[in-house]
Scaffold this active site. Structure first.
Site, PDB file in Angstrom:
ATOM      1  N   SER A   1     -18.786   1.339 -12.966  1.00 12.30           N
ATOM      2  CA  SER A   1     -20.237   0.668 -13.228  1.00 12.30           C
ATOM      3  C   SER A   1     -20.036  -0.762 -13.001  1.00 12.30           C
ATOM      4  O   SER A   1     -19.494  -1.276 -11.507  1.00 12.30           O
ATOM      5  CB  SER A   1     -20.633   0.844 -14.636  1.00 12.30           C
ATOM      6  OG  SER A   1     -22.019   0.600 -14.804  1.00 12.30           O
TER       7      SER A   1
ATOM      8  N   ASP B   1     -26.718  10.494 -12.274  1.00 10.92           N
ATOM      9  CA  ASP B   1     -26.274   9.359 -12.712  1.00 10.92           C
ATOM     10  C   ASP B   1     -27.661   8.573 -13.369  1.00 10.92           C
ATOM     11  O   ASP B   1     -28.131   8.107 -12.362  1.00 10.92           O
ATOM     12  CB  ASP B   1     -25.383   8.352 -11.906  1.00 10.92           C
ATOM     13  CG  ASP B   1     -24.955   6.982 -12.492  1.00 10.92           C
ATOM     14  OD1 ASP B   1     -25.544   6.602 -13.451  1.00 10.92           O
ATOM     15  OD2 ASP B   1     -23.861   6.482 -12.013  1.00 10.92           O
TER      16      ASP B   1
ATOM     17  N   HIS C   1     -22.787   9.293 -15.735  1.00 12.49           N
ATOM     18  CA  HIS C   1     -22.374   7.911 -15.258  1.00 12.49           C
ATOM     19  C   HIS C   1     -21.256   7.723 -15.620  1.00 12.49           C
ATOM     20  O   HIS C   1     -20.267   7.280 -14.949  1.00 12.49           O
ATOM     21  CB  HIS C   1     -23.507   6.797 -15.886  1.00 12.49           C
ATOM     22  CG  HIS C   1     -22.950   5.379 -15.564  1.00 12.49           C
ATOM     23  ND1 HIS C   1     -23.045   5.034 -14.179  1.00 12.49           N
ATOM     24  CD2 HIS C   1     -22.609   4.820 -16.315  1.00 12.49           C
ATOM     25  CE1 HIS C   1     -22.633   3.809 -14.387  1.00 12.49           C
ATOM     26  NE2 HIS C   1     -22.599   3.353 -15.484  1.00 12.49           N
TER      27      HIS C   1
END
Length: 254
Positions: free
Chosen positions: A97, A196, A226
């Protein structure tokens, strides 16, 4: 170092033939090392020298994160990289991320051997985020973005609230990293979840469009959300990233 071991940084000096290969891992925004600790331990067991820092403003309170500029997040990554670079022959940088954005920024500035990112963030999914610079004066925090995980019973130990001031900092990091993507020339491996709910598909599109690397591979994850490093596809991520690291560092060790 935090008192809670699940939030602590992780470090391993490696073993065997792979000990001269360094791997730097970064967790994500409002999260903790817990989200990629399994990945870090897998790579350490593989013999690589591994560093997984706890980023500034994380692992404490969301109020502290609200006071932390994005440059301090990057400082933690840069410090860990310099440590590995002094003690290994090659370094691969990786992240989840926001950690993916930090990894890409480092790759634009330092001679890394490769980049591995999981659902890297470069764009914002919530349209309100573009106004975070103003909203932070009106609204201190919004609900947590943590634990977007399909697998039941998993906890990445993210903050219970997301500070709006930190979202503003995140947007600045994304802009800075996007501008630097043409400077990223190292081979790059991307894992991208089909579902996601945190990072939009536009992040991958920006990465594909702007990255300077001639070697970009995207692996789609069909059974994870995610935080894929803690989800059903984690073994795929672990195994493919280890093979990638070995491949891009072949011939670099003394």
């Amino acid at each position: 170092m935090t008192a809670d071991p699940t939030l602590a940084a992780f470090s391993s000096n490696g073993s065997g033939n792979n000990a001269r290969i360094g791997v730097l891992l970064s967790h994500g925004f409002t999260g903790s090392p817990a989200s990629v600790a399994g990945w870090a331990r897998y790579l350490a067991d593989y013999g690589f020298a591994v560093r997984l820092p706890l980023l500034a403003g994380h692992g404490t309170t969301w109020q502290e994160l609200a006071r932390t500029p994005w440059e301090r997040w990057y400082e933690g990554i840069d410090t860990a990289y310099q440590d590995l670079a002094r003690n290994t022959d090659a370094v691969v940088v990786a992240g989840l991320s926001m950690g993916g954005a930090l990894a890409l920024r480092l790759a634009a500035l330092e001679p890394v051997a490769g980049v591995v990112v999981v659902n890297p963030g470069l764009t914002m999914g919530d349209p309100r985020a573009r106004y975070a610079g103003v909203l932070k004066y009106l609204l201190r925090s919004v609900p947590s973005i943590g634990n977007d995980i399909r697998k039941e019973g998993m906890d990445e130990r993210a903050y219970p609230r997301t500070p709006v001031a930190a979202v503003h900092q995140l947007a600045q990091l994304f802009r800075d990293t996007t501008d630097r993507l043409p400077q990223v020339t190292a081979p790059t491996l991307v894992f991208r979840s089909n579902v996601d709910r945190i990072v939009p598909e536009s992040s991958l599109e920006v990465l594909q469009r702007r990255i300077g690397s001639a070697h970009l591979e995207v692996i789609r994850l069909e059974n994870s959300y995610h935080v894929a490093t803690m989800d059903h596809d984690q073994e795929l991520i672990f195994e493919r990233s280890a093979a990638f690291i070995e491949h891009v560092t072949a011939g670099t060790t003394a």
